[in-house]
Design a protein around this motif. Sequence first.
Motif, short mmCIF file in Angstrom:
data_model
loop_
_atom_site.label_atom_id
_atom_site.label_comp_id
_atom_site.label_asym_id
_atom_site.label_seq_id
_atom_site.Cartn_x
_atom_site.Cartn_y
_atom_site.Cartn_z
N GLU A 77 4.06 5.74 -5.38
CA GLU A 77 4.14 5.75 -6.85
C GLU A 77 3.04 6.64 -7.44
O GLU A 77 3.26 7.32 -8.45
N PHE A 84 1.08 4.01 -3.16
CA PHE A 84 0.66 5.41 -3.04
C PHE A 84 1.83 6.38 -3.23
O PHE A 84 1.63 7.49 -3.71
N ARG A 99 4.33 -8.57 -7.64
CA ARG A 99 5.19 -9.43 -8.44
C ARG A 99 6.66 -9.21 -8.02
O ARG A 99 7.43 -10.15 -7.85
N ASN A 125 2.08 -5.18 -10.04
CA ASN A 125 3.51 -5.14 -10.32
C ASN A 125 4.34 -5.17 -9.06
O ASN A 125 5.37 -5.84 -8.97
N ARG A 126 3.89 -4.44 -8.07
CA ARG A 126 4.62 -4.40 -6.80
C ARG A 126 4.61 -5.77 -6.13
O ARG A 126 5.60 -6.20 -5.55
N ALA A 149 -5.19 -1.47 -16.51
CA ALA A 149 -4.35 -1.93 -15.40
C ALA A 149 -3.11 -2.64 -15.90
O ALA A 149 -2.03 -2.49 -15.34
N LEU A 150 -3.26 -3.43 -16.95
CA LEU A 150 -2.15 -4.25 -17.42
C LEU A 150 -1.43 -3.66 -18.62
O LEU A 150 -0.41 -4.20 -19.07
N VAL A 184 0.85 -1.20 0.00
CA VAL A 184 0.00 0.00 0.00
C VAL A 184 0.88 1.25 0.00
O VAL A 184 0.68 2.19 -0.78
N GLY A 238 -3.14 -2.11 -11.10
CA GLY A 238 -2.04 -2.53 -11.98
C GLY A 238 -0.70 -2.34 -11.28
O GLY A 238 0.18 -3.22 -11.33
N VAL A 239 -0.53 -1.21 -10.62
CA VAL A 239 0.73 -0.98 -9.90
C VAL A 239 0.85 -1.96 -8.73
O VAL A 239 1.93 -2.50 -8.47
#
Lengths: 346, 226
Positions: free
Chosen positions: B61, B59, B89, B86-87, B172-173, B55, B82-83
Amino acid sequence: MNESELRDLLPDERPLPTGRRREMEERLMQQIEAEGKTSRRHFRLMVGAAAAIVVGVAALGVVVVGDDGDRGDGGDRSDPAASPDDRASTAPLVELVTVPRDVMTAVQDERNQATTWLLGIEDVLEIPVDDATTARGSTDTAVAGLRALADADPAGAAYGPALDDLDGLAAVRGDVDADDGPRNLSNTGPSQEVFDRYGQVLTGLLDAQAAFVATIDDPELRDGAEVYQLVLRQQELTTTLGREALLAMTSSLSTGSAEVADLSRLHELVRQGGDTLAAAADGTPYEEVTAAAVGELDASGFLPAVAGLLEDGTMNIPDMLDSMDSVVVGLAAAADEVEAGLTGTG
Amino acid sequence: MVDGLAGEPSDEACLAALAGGSDRAFTVLFERYADVVHNTAFRRTASWSAAEDTVETVFLELWRQRQRIVTCEGSIRPWLLGVAANRSRRWWRDQARKARAVERLAGREPGLAAGDGRGDGADPADLVAARVDDERRMAGLLAALGALPEPEQDVLTLRAWEGLGYEEIAVALGIRVGTVRSRLSRARARLRGLEGTAATPRASTVEPPDRAATARPPATGQEGWT
């Protein structure tokens, strides 16, 4: 199973714990205050060109910040057709391609810490690792990991010279510790020398990685590994060019000077690096993500900013730093995507 | 009214104010979406602790990228998710990288026997039985979904768990809507094949699957784990 059943299996949602939420919000606001509103940009403008060295060191931190950047992307990153058996057979080779990035990042962190410390600004700037013990420990761990990997596989011999260079970091550290110059902005000579010595080690590592990649028989893996290696090299070149440009701003450039020659050479290397990268990725699964990174180099205005400095000795420092940031973030994202593809996790 | 924001400002109004450096806009968006990101990140990591960290980074980002954020039908939720994906991942990748380094130095084969990041022992929340149970259940679910290729997992989880529409998933992707459709179609077909293998029944407390053998979260980079 269907989507509805899949949903039913989820645990219940939970709110952020109240205390954590408040702490988080406060910390975020502080960070925003630090990097946004009072802004690196305002800081730079206020201190002006005389502090370009400071900004330059700060900018180098972008290498790692960029590594954490997100792009909200999610395009294809791997070859879904690759079987687990295929991946298992190439796993040691893939590690020999990707693990050097751990070393590279650690050495960059250590370089940032050392050069910042020599200038006495380690408490002023936010850098990824701000104490020598931690920075050096991380480097040593990463190097030990690479060494263990290289020793375990005959193909790892390609990293022999780079590992020897990395052993030489002990001497650099010794010189940093022994530096008796004033720990302030007048200590740029030793700081620059240290930066260059770390840079040489990183170049050696990138060269070894390239040599290793060239020995890979599997053409698909080799192509991906080459793209990966070129992305990492471009990242290092970009930040080096940014720093050189900032340092040049503090001295009066004169046509034909060594500084101009170095800067021109680096500028050309970065420009060519973009072209080389795009060509290497052409036709590979990484073409799209690489094109985005190379496109950022074109669109950001980074190279024109440095070119302007070469032409008339002027450069808008905040704009150049912002553009460099965009380029480095784009390259880091590309490296992540290619790495995910190579390891079969993308 | 501060920064041009009044009442319950829309996401787009907040974004416009954010671009001008408005603290209030940031606070409004944080209050609005922090829990959404928190739960999404948990569903990607099976760790409440990692979700909390996510979280914060998401935020941050949001602030850093405030002038480049893409909205979908006026909402920043798809972008945030989406972010977060990625985060999450990256979190998995970091866990795997750490595990690999430790194993390598110890001269062992990479594995997940310890320190895999799930239910991080340093997290005080692990002391709370319900949260531990959540993490176990989620880990089992992610392990089952690991049978799907990552791009399909991305699309499927955003659709089934986050309730995003096709266009929102595309935002998102960063992919085309047509790609969303085709991936979702394939994912659904594969999901049907998972009948009987899916993780854990709701509201039960079970042990997580053998992670070394089966753990594979959606859309993550757990190199060296298979």
